[in-house]
Structure formats: structure tokens, C-alpha cells
Scaffold this active site. Structure first.
Site, PDB file in Angstrom:
ATOM      1  N   ARG A 331       0.325  -0.778  -0.671  1.00 25.68           N
ATOM      2  CA  ARG A 331      -0.059   0.161   0.230  1.00 25.68           C
ATOM      3  C   ARG A 331       0.760   1.642  -0.107  1.00 25.68           C
ATOM      4  O   ARG A 331       0.258   2.347  -0.617  1.00 25.68           O
ATOM      5  CB  ARG A 331      -0.744  -0.078   1.570  1.00 25.68           C
ATOM      6  N   HIS A 402      -5.765   5.782   6.531  1.00 28.60           N
ATOM      7  CA  HIS A 402      -6.272   4.704   7.245  1.00 28.60           C
ATOM      8  C   HIS A 402      -6.127   3.529   8.194  1.00 28.60           C
ATOM      9  O   HIS A 402      -7.119   3.270   9.069  1.00 28.60           O
ATOM     10  CB  HIS A 402      -5.868   3.687   5.502  1.00 28.60           C
ATOM     11  N   LEU A 442      -7.111  -7.415  10.035  1.00 25.03           N
ATOM     12  CA  LEU A 442      -8.371  -8.165  10.854  1.00 25.03           C
ATOM     13  C   LEU A 442      -7.879  -9.900  11.658  1.00 25.03           C
ATOM     14  O   LEU A 442      -7.838 -10.190  12.829  1.00 25.03           O
ATOM     15  CB  LEU A 442      -9.104  -9.035   9.821  1.00 25.03           C
TER      16      LEU A 442
END
Lengths: 638, 214, 247
Positions: A331, A402, A442
Site C-alpha cells: 500500500r 487508513h 483483522l
């Protein structure tokens, strides 16, 4: 200065966690009932932690600001959750996952922690499957995976583009089960205002009931913060608009160290800002880069509609610069590359602050149906927001704040420098180094909550079995409550002319311009000055309407805003201190000749853990990062 | 156990079962009524006599009344619960798209009930001896009634309303009994529509034909 | 950029025990690119600066997944566009000069807390009654031990996307929660992992639903029409089926 003891177990990497568990102290089931644990936050680390601790028999109290735990922003994670199952027979392993995270984080994470999260990753998938999370499956009935940025194996389990929702609701269902069992008590619609430390140990919190405005005292033998990240400091981010840093910030001011605060991940693909009233940027999952090709026009200022620009006039800059990983670079790399193109004047859309993400070739090759099956809901959402049909023309995307890799400093046991105060999930700093790989949040959150904290917390709690329930009339509670009330009264009485949101917007712009995707010394110094000025202005010009003893959303914003204005400065300070580029932290002074991040390992292979020092400048504590098992390399995705 | 027997969902099951039973009765009733068109009182009166005296029919009749009572009682209970579940209403009428006629079941059902009571006064109570008349010659009773224009209009309106009730009732019963799915439901909807048209039309043409023949 | 002028008629209510009323606001300078909640935030910004009380309403993720937002807009829960939550509802669906009436969800089980904010904890209670699979952490078998038919898994997913916003209750003339409950029951009923306690689950969740004061299902389909996640009415049929099986 404090002495940082990371408590990493001795021994070979793959035996550390097993050994730790074998030697950890235990608490007898009868004694667990006598121990209270407060968990703040109900996202993908808080809900698992609370339910797992409840299952073990502890008396758990859970807090969240939302009306129900199911709304925590983990719900919005789209792409997936990693695990080293090797179901695709592509050579994946715990070590490979560990290595990818360490490398993706640009060698700024702790080896032992990262290896441990890779180790428990498979159990997370097993557990979620068993509690009814509908992960995507093959026709044969087994689970399937897809690939994600920054890695060359397919290890990401997913539920269409709503994986975060599915796993969070799974965790919420377990939490609900414990509420029924009576081991967990829910306290929704509460904002944590302060941490209560008694005799050096975290023993409770002060919370504001967001419905009645009542200031409440809650005590426990240990406090777990699962309060997420602070990406909303940029105002426009992919986070929920109410996400905030206050719990972690209050812990910092009570003595917990804050590690690597400037490590913020800017996600490469969000829907670009469309108007000045926008309060949030919507994420478009990274998984789209599996099939979408990123490009800008080759010619500056080419204003033709995207579909009319022929192949030879398109610059697929990710494929050009990074042939090995192409559109699937990590990213930070993808974000900076987009910024570089836009800054150079090649951006598209009305603002020039966007790049194309094109599915034309994928649709041609696989058919519209296949693309719809994979990303249908994302295409729909994009259309809802922009009115553009991405099956027909490219999506426009731009980077947005983010995820925060930085967070409260924790040791191997996930305990902060305040004994009894634990931080898990995004709220801590431990596993992602300077950049997080997709589908790892997660995994880390759930891993911390389900499989790590329940083991490590016993080392703290075992000696506490003789400590009776903590009383809430202790002077420490009086003091903390008094401070919280004073803070609220101070905010209410400023009586200025500007709303908290307006200050938030202004702070966000400062942070985005100077402490965002790329940073330099001059800009950071400027930012520090501007933040200080803004903070002064805030305390002179803030306007909060209404009363304190009722629902008052403006007051909630103001309380959070006051903390952001302090945290912003710490982020800038950290960015100033780290004169190297690593992962998402890009110091313009430190780059390779072709514009990639240049680490300086001899000077900066450490965790910067900041210690609150009252009105004075925070104190820097360094935790050296010793890489025993991997070799430090310049990251390359070419 | 009580919770299960008297939950809202259980009440709906019972209502649906009772309703379906009534739906079976309607074509039988229609079949007998159509004998009115034979131009000869004999077959109709025989059928009416058979229905009034055959022991098995007696048993079915009890079931029928039970079904009517249960259907109405549970319908009312649920309706009260439903009204209570929203004590403060919206100021703007709810415009959500709904299945046709589903919102008015209590009203269409109530209208059908009123007709039923009138119908009982005209026929069934004669049989029981509560109302004066000849139970062995319902044929002429029917012809007399169909000669009153006001009655025929009421009769038609009631069957139109019954049609509305039936259209939603049939498909809804399948849904309540858990028998609908992607595959069968479209078909069930078509059957509901056909049934909801056929039954009322069947009843409604009788006075029309009688009038035309005359 | 186009400017819109709106007349907003918004329900204002101090708290659960107070009487509420409509307050009308004239709002100028609305952009068609705003979302509905951004439009309200814009209104609030103006109100605060004017020294008026802002409108209390809930919103958080702004991407249609957290389920916080929800208001009854001109006779539709989440507004007139299908498949959207209020936060994703763009102002381009409204006309310049339009009057928009905004009310809170109305149901006995969702008491108003303030203005447009309601208490939806009844949903949590239903979930707590049985909306889970009782497998403790550590007890799970390897994930691929139990194969699941892809079709069942996909149907389970379609049901599991429920965001718990309460639009189904708000839309239903009976304020029934059947679509919400059926989505949860269906998800677990369709997966082999959920079968062992399927009977207890459906019984307990239905009992709790009644206890919370929701109405019954009249199969009108308003819930399905207004569900922002387009959860199907067939789930209610499945719930009924599961309930019969559990008798």
C-alpha cells in the site's frame, strides 16, 4: 526515562510462543470469577478478547461508544483476513507469512511478535469458520483464498468484499453469547474519559454515558484497550467519523508509552474527495488491484475521457516501475506512486487528484459476470457515491489515511508500561512495523483478542487473586473524575465561534499536507508550529452548544478534538525524529536514487516509544530491534 | 412450552392452517352453488340436504367453525399486538413497496366476516331453527335473495373484497408455513392470483346468470 | 457546482420522556454531491454557529456497513432509493426546493432517545438470546474438516450481510423484526456448523423477539423493499420452517 523490557522469550523463533505458553502462570477457574477485567472497544480485537476472557470465567465489563458492539469500524474492513493455511499449495507457511509481514513492515516490527501472529493465524480461520462466518468457498465445499498486495502467495480468506463485517459479526455473536452466560456485561454508548491508576496499576476507567451525560466510575483488576487507531486525525480518512484516539491518549498521559506515532498507512484506493463538506473518504478494497490496472495519461493535462485515451497514451505506472509485483505492490508504495504522478501533473478527474483503476482488460478476459461475482458490492458502492458505472469506465481512486501502525507501546505480553494496562489490535504498535500488509489487520486484531491476550494476561492476574474487588471510592477515582469533569467544563465554557468539526478539518489539512504520505524537516517544523497555534485558537474559539447532562454530540467531538490536537504534535515530533524513510514513513531527505524509501538501519532500527512529560517535550525511549532470524534488506518490489 | 405455542410465529401458523382449510371449503361451496344454475331446485336442495345431514360432513362442519373462530381470534390477537408495537406513528404515510392488499387484511377480513354473519342469517340459522324459513328449500331462498338488487350489489362487493383477501392469503400462508422459496414462490403467486379470481368470479356470476336467464 | 435549497421538516424531541414536535429549517447551499448525512452535518454546523440546538442523529462509517444511520425520509426508511443506507443516499436524488420530512424510526421496541436517535438495543437482546454458535475459543476443528456446499454458504452469506440498522422494523406496518431475526437464523441454519443448536436458537430468538414488543409478520414485504442490504423475504420462510422443525 523508563526501562523498556519487551519480555521476548529466549530460544528459536518457532519455539518462543510455545515455550511462553508452557511457562505462563495460570489462574484457577474459581479465582477467575473474582477477577474483573475492563475491555474498552468492541472491534475485531476487543470483542474477541472480551468473549474469550468471558469464556475463561473472568468477570468482564465491555465498553464502546456505539449503541451496540456490532458497529465498531472493523465492520468496514473489506478485503480479507490472512492465514498461513497453504490451501493453494503455493508454498505458503507460517515462516513465509512472518517474513512477508516483517518485510512489508520494512523491518521495523518485532520478530517474535510477528512470528507469533503468523503462528496463530490458522487458528483464527478455524475459529471463525466454526462460529459460522461464511467465508468464500470452492464448489467442493472447501475454503478458498485470494491474493493481496505485497505478497506472492494466495492466503487471504474473504467473504466477498465484506470480510470485516463477517468476522466482526462473528466476534459479536460470541460476545453476545457471553452476555447471555453472564460473564460479560455490556456498557454501550460510553466514552472513556480517563484511565484510573492505583498504586501504579491500571485499576479502572472514568466513562461518560453518552445518553445521560453521567460521569461513571468503573473498576477492575486489569484494563484492556482495544480502541483502534487514530487515522481520523486527518479528518478525511477511511475510518468511521467517530473513531478517535482519546482512550489511548489518556493512557499515554497516565504513563503508558506511545510508540511510532508517525507510522500511518495511507491506503492507495479510496474514492477521491468530491466536495468540501465531505467528512469521510470511502475505501475501495485493495483486492480490486487483483484485476484492476492503475494508470494515468502519458501526456500532462490530457482531459479526454478515460475510454477515449488509446493504449499508447496510457501510463500503467505501477507495472512500469514495479514489474515483479505490478499493481499488487504494498500500500505505501502504491500510495506514494499515485501521489508522485498527481503532483507531477498527470492526475485525472476534476481536481487532478486521482488516478484510474481500470477493469476493462479484466472484463474482456474474464467476463463481466466473473468481475461482478468478485467485486459486485464494491462496484455498486462506488456507483452509489459517484454515479459512475465502473463496468463501463475506470474508477477514480486516490490515497487516504487508513491505518495507524503506531500505537501504545506493549511488550510481548501486550502489556503497556503501566502494569495491568493492556493494548490489543490497532491500538498497540506491535506487529506491522512501518507499514501493514493488506488483510493483516483483522488477523492481528482477532489473534490478539482470541489467542494471545487470554494467555499473556494471566501473568499479570495470577498474583492478583488475593486483591479484592477494586473500590470506586478510592482517591484516585475522585481525582480522575474531577479532571474529566473539569476538562468538560473547560470545553463548554470557551464560548467561541468555531465548531469542533471545523477545527478538525483544519488540523486534518495540516497533518495531511505535512505529516501524510511524504514528510520533510521543514514541513514538519512548520506543522508543529501550526498545530500549536491551532491548539491555542481551539481553547479560545471553540463553541460547544447544549448541556452536559444530555446527548450532546458536539461535546463528544470537542472532547476527542482536544486530544487530537495534542496527538498531532506527537506524530510530528516522531516524524521529525526519524530522519530515515521506512515503510509508510517517507522522509524526502532519505530516498534511493529512483525515489524509493531509504532506510537507515544503523541509526533507526528501533521503536520510538514516547513518554509523556507534562508541559515539557515528551521523552524518547528507544527499544532496539534486533533481527536474529531475518536479514535486513532494502525492500524491493521491482 | 407456552412461549412456543403462543408466540407470534405459532399464532401465524395456526392462522395459516385454519385459513388454508377455509380455502379448501370455498370451492366445495361454490360447486354446490353452481347447481343453482341447473334451473331445477332438486339437485341443489339435495346437495344442501346432504350437507346438512351426512354425519361426516357434520364433523367437517365442526372443524370448519373451529377454523373460522381460530382464524378470526388469532387474527385479532395478532392485530392488537401489531397496533401496540407502534404506539407513535409516522406523520408521512409509509410509502414502502408492499405485496398487493397485504396491508388491509384485517379490513378485508372484517368485511368478509360481516358478510358471513348476514349469510348465516339468510341460510344457516334457518337450518338451526333460529330464523324462520324452510331448510329443505334453500333453492328458493337463494332465488329470492338474488332478486333483491341491493343484496346482489352487496354480494358482489363482498366477493370482490374476498378476492383481495384471498390473493394475499394463499401466498402468505405458504410463506408462513415456510413453504416458499426462490423456485416455488413465483408459481404460488400465480396460483394465488388465479384462485383469488376464480372463486369470487364463480360466486358472482350466479346472480348474473340467474338475472340473464330471467 | 449546483446549489440546492431545501425545506427540512425534522422531528425534534428532547429525550425519551418528552413530547416531540416537528421543526422546520430552510437550508441553502446544499450540493447534490453531498450524502444525506453530510447535508445534515452541514445543517448542524449552521445551527451551532447561529446558537441554535443542532439535530441529533447517528452516523459513523459512511459506507453503509455499520448500521448506525437510519431515518425515515419522506415516508421511506433510509429514503426513496432502494438498497442504500442514509449515509450513502446522495442528495442528487432530491430536487431543488423540495420539502423533506425526516422522522425517527417508530416502534415501541425502538424508543426515541433524542431527535432522530433511537434505542435499538432490542436487537442486541435478540442476538444474545441465541444468535450464535456455541464453540469456545480453542475448540474449533480445522476449517476444512466440514465441507460446506457452496450454494448453502452463499445463501448464508446473503443473509449474514444484515447490518442491524432496523429499517425492516421501521418499514413494517407491524414494526415486526422478522426479517432481522430470520437473517440471523438463516445464516446459521444454512451452515452445518449451526445445526447442532438450531432448535434452541430459533425458539429462544423468537421468544425474545416477542418479549421485546415487536409486531408479527403480515408478509407485506415492506422490510425486503426497504432493507439497504436487500435481504430476501425467503429468509422469513426459512425462519418459519426452522421454527416448525423446532416444535
Amino acid at each position: 526515562m523508563v526501562t523498556l523490557n519487551s519480555k521476548i522469550p529466549e530460544g528459536p523463533l518457532e519455539e518462543k510462543w510455545t515455550k511462553y505458553k508452557a511457562n505462563a502462570r495460570r489462574v484457577n477457574p474459581a479465582n477467575k470469577k473474582k477477577l474483573d477485567i475492563i475491555v474498552v472497544g468492541t472491534g475485531i480485537s476487543g470483542a474477541p478478547a472480551a468473549s474469550a476472557l468471558g469464556e475463561l470465567g473472568y468477570n468482564v465489563k465491555v465498553f464502546c461508544y456505539q449503541d451496540t458492539p456490532r458497529r465498531a469500524h472493523s465492520v468496514a474492513a473489506q478485503g480479507g483476513i490472512n492465514a498461513a493455511k497453504n490451501y493453494k499449495n503455493d508454498g505458503d507457511s507460517v515462516y513465509q507469512l512472518f517474513y512477508d509481514i516483517i518485510k512489508g513492515g520494512d523491518f521495523r516490527a518485532r520478530e517474535a511478535n510477528v512470528y507469533r501472529i503468523a503462528e496463530v493465524s490458522n487458528q483464527i480461520i478455524d475459529h471463525f469458520t466454526a462460529i459460522g462466518v461464511p467465508f468464500a468457498r470452492e464448489y467442493g465445499g472447501t475454503l478458498t483464498t485470494r491474493s493481496f498486495g505485497g505478497v506472492q502467495v494466495s492466503r487471504t480468506f474473504y467473504s466477498r468484499g465484506q470480510t470485516g463485517q463477517q468476522v466482526l459479526l462473528g466476534a459479536y455473536s460470541s460476545l453476545s453469547r457471553q452476555v447471555k452466560e453472564g460473564t460479560v456485561t455490556m456498557y454501550p454508548r460510553r466514552d472513556m474519559l480517563d484511565l484510573v491508576v492505583v498504586d501504579g496499576k491500571a485499576r479502572g476507567i472514568i466513562a461518560r454515558n453518552l445518553v445521560t451525560g453521567a460521569i461513571e466510575r468503573h473498576s477492575a483488576h486489569a484494563v484492556v484497550l482495544a480502541t483502534g487507531g487514530y487515522g481520523t486525525i486527518y479528518y478525511l480518512s477511511t475510518l468511521a467519523v467517530n473513531s478517535n484516539a482519546s482512550a489511548a491518549w489518556k493512557a499515554y498521559k497516565k504513563g503508558a508509552l506511545f510508540a511510532n506515532p508517525s507510522f500511518v498507512q495511507i491506503h492507495p484506493s479510496s474514492v477521491p474527495q468530491m466536495n468540501e463538506f465531505q467528512s469521510k473518504l470511502t475505501l475501495m478494497s485493495e483486492s480490486l488491484r487483483n484485476d484492476g490496472r492503475v494508470w494515468v495519461p502519458k501526456n500532462k493535462g490530457d482531459k479526454r475521457p478515460a475510454n477515449e485515451i488509446p493504449e499508447e497514451d496510457r501510463d500503467y505506472y505501477l507495472e512500469r516501475r514495479y514489474p515483479a509485483f505490478g499493481n499488487l505492490v504494498p500500500r505505501d508504495v502504491a500510495s506514494r506512486a499515485a501521489k508522485e504522478r498527481c503532483d507531477a501533473g498527470y492526475g485525472v478527474g476534476p481536481t487532478g487528484l486521482a488516478v484510474n483503476l481500470d477493469f476493462r482488460d479484466a472484463i474482456k478476459k474474464q467476463g463481466k459476470k466473473a468481475i461482478e461475482a468478485k467485486y459486485g458490492n464494491l462496484f455498486e458502492m462506488y456507483k452509489d457515491i459517484t454515479g459512475i458505472d465502473s463496468y463501463e469506465e475506470p474508477m477514480r481512486i486516490y490515497p487516504a489515511g487508513h491505518y495507524t501502525m503506531g500505537g501504545l507501546w506493549v511488550d510481548y505480553e501486550l502489556m503497556t508500561t503501566i502494569p495491568g494496562l493492556f493494548a490489543i489490535g490497532e491500538a498497540n504498535f506491535s506487529d506491522h512495523g512501518a507499514n501493514r500488509l493488506g488483510a493483516s489487520s483483522l488477523m492481528q486484531g482477532a489473534g490478539d483478542g482470541y489467542f494471545i491476550l487470554p494467555y499473556t494476561i494471566t501473568n499479570f492476574l495470577a498474583p492478583e487473586i488475593r486483591t479484592p474487588r477494586i473500590k470506586t471510592d478510592l482517591p484516585e477515582f475522585d481525582e480522575a473524575e474531577k479532571n474529566a469533569v473539569e476538562n468538560i467544563n473547560r470545553l463548554m465554557s470557551v464560548g467561541g465561534t468555531e465548531t469542533a468539526s471545523s477545527f478538525h478539518k483544519r488540523l486534518g489539512k495540516i497533518m495531511w499536507d505535512h505529516c501524510g504520505m511524504s514528510r520533510n524537516e521543514q514541513g514538519l517544523l512548520e506543522a508543529r508550529r501550526m498545530i500549536r497555534e491551532l491548539r491555542e485558537e481551539f481553547w479560545k474559539e471553540l463553541k460547544v452548544p447544549g448541556k452536559t447532562d444530555e446527548v450532546n454530540q458536539e461535546l463528544e467531538k470537542a472532547i476527542r478534538m482536544a486530544d487530537f490536537l495534542e496527538l498531532g504534535e506527537l506524530m510530528v515530533l516522531d516524524a521529525l525524529n526519524r530522519k530515515e524513510s521506512c515503510g509508510a514513513h517517507f522522509r524526502e531527505e532519505s530516498q534511493t536514487p529512483d525515489g524509493e524509501a531509504q532506510r537507515i538501519d544503523e541509526q533507526y532500527a528501533y521503536v520510538a516509544a514516547w513518554e509523556y512529560n507534562g508541559e515539557n517535550e515528551p521523552v524518547l525511549n528507544r527499544e532496539p530491534l534486533n533481527f536474529e532470524f531475518v536479514e535486513l534488506k532494502q525492500r524491493s518490489y521491482k | 412450552m407456552n412461549k412456543i405455542l403462543f408466540s407470534a410465529v405459532s399464532k401465524k401458523f395456526v392462522m395459516a392452517l385454519a385459513g388454508l382449510f377455509l380455502l379448501i371449503f370455498l370451492p366445495v361451496h361454490l360447486g354446490i352453488n353452481l347447481m343453482l344454475l341447473r334451473g331445477d331446485p332438486e339437485p341443489f336442495n339435495n346437495a344442501a340436504h346432504f350437507m346438512a345431514t351426512f354425519p361426516l360432513v357434520k364433523v367437517v362442519e365442526i372443524l370448519l367453525f373451529l377454523a373460522i373462530i381460530v382464524h378470526i381470534a388469532y387474527g385479532l390477537l395478532l392485530q392488537v399486538q401489531n397496533w401496540m408495537s407502534r404506539p407513535v406513528g409516522y406523520s408521512v404515510r409509509n410509502k414502502s413497496e408492499t405485496s398487493a392488499f397485504s396491508r388491509f387484511m384485517i379490513w378485508t377480513g372484517g368485511s368478509v366476516l360481516i358478510f358471513l354473519v348476514i349469510h348465516f342469517f339468510n341460510f344457516y340459522f334457518i337450518k338451526l331453527g333460529i330464523v324462520e324459513g324452510d331448510p329443505e328449500n334453500f333453492y328458493s331462498v337463494a332465488y329470492q335473495l338474488f332478486n333483491i338488487p341491493g343484496y346482489v350489489i352487496l354480494y358482489w362487493v363482498c366477493f370482490l373484497v374476498l378476492g383481495f383477501h384471498l390473493y394475499h392469503a394463499l401466498q402468505s400462508a405458504f410463506q408462513t408455513l415456510g413453504l416458499s422459496n426462490e423456485f416455488w414462490t413465483p408459481l404460488i403467486k400465480v396460483i394465488s392470483l388465479l384462485y383469488a379470481i376464480a372463486i369470487p368470479v364463480g360466486f358472482a356470476i350466479i346472480p348474473l346468470v340467474i338475472w340473464l336467464i330471467k | 457546482m449546483q446549489n440546492m435549497k431545501l425545506k427540512l421538516k425534522i422531528w425534534k424531541q428532547r429525550d425519551a420522556s418528552s413530547r416531540g414536535r416537528f421543526v422546520t429549517y430552510d437550508l441553502d447551499g446544499v450540493s447534490p454531491e453531498m450524502s444525506f448525512v453530510e447535508m445534515l452535518a452541514y445543517l448542524n454546523e449552521k445551527l451551532v454557529l447561529k446558537g441554535d440546538e443542532p439535530v441529533t442523529f447517528e452516523h459513523d462509517c459512511h459506507e453503509g456497513i455499520c448500521g448506525s444511520c437510519g431515518m425515515y425520509i419522506n415516508g421511506y426508511p433510509h429514503g426513496p432509493v432502494k438498497g442504500l443506507t442514509t449515509c450513502l443516499l446522495s442528495m442528487r436524488y432530491f430536487k431543488d426546493g423540495e420539502t423533506i420530512v425526516i422522522e425517527p424510526w417508530r416502534a415501541k421496541s425502538f424508543p426515541v432517545i433524542k431527535d432522530l436517535m433511537v434505542d435499538r438495543s432490542a436487537f442486541d437482546k435478540i442476538q444474545q438470546a441465541g444468535g450464535f454458535i456455541s464453540v469456545a475459543v480453542g475448540a474449533a476443528p480445522e476449517a476444512n474438516t466440514i465441507p460446506v456446499r457452496k450454494h448453502s454458504s452463499d445463501l448464508a452469506f446473503d443473509a449474514s450481510v444484515c447490518i442491524g440498522c432496523g429499517a425492516c422494523v421501521a418499514a413494517c406496518k407491524n414494526a415486526s423484526a422478522m426479517l432481522f431475526v430470520s437473517a440471523k437464523v438463516s445464516q446459521y441454519a444454512l451452515l452445518p456448523q449451526g445445526r447442532p443448536e438450531a432448535k434452541e436458537r430459533v425458539r429462544d430468538m423468537i421468544a425474545e423477539m416477542d418479549k421485546q414488543g415487536f409486531g408479527s409478520c403480515s408478509n407485506t414485504g415492506a422490510c425486503e423493499a426497504q432493507c439497504p442490504k436487500q435481504i430476501k423475504l425467503f429468509n422469513i420462510a426459512r425462519l418459519n420452517r426452522e421454527y416448525i422443525k423446532a416444535l
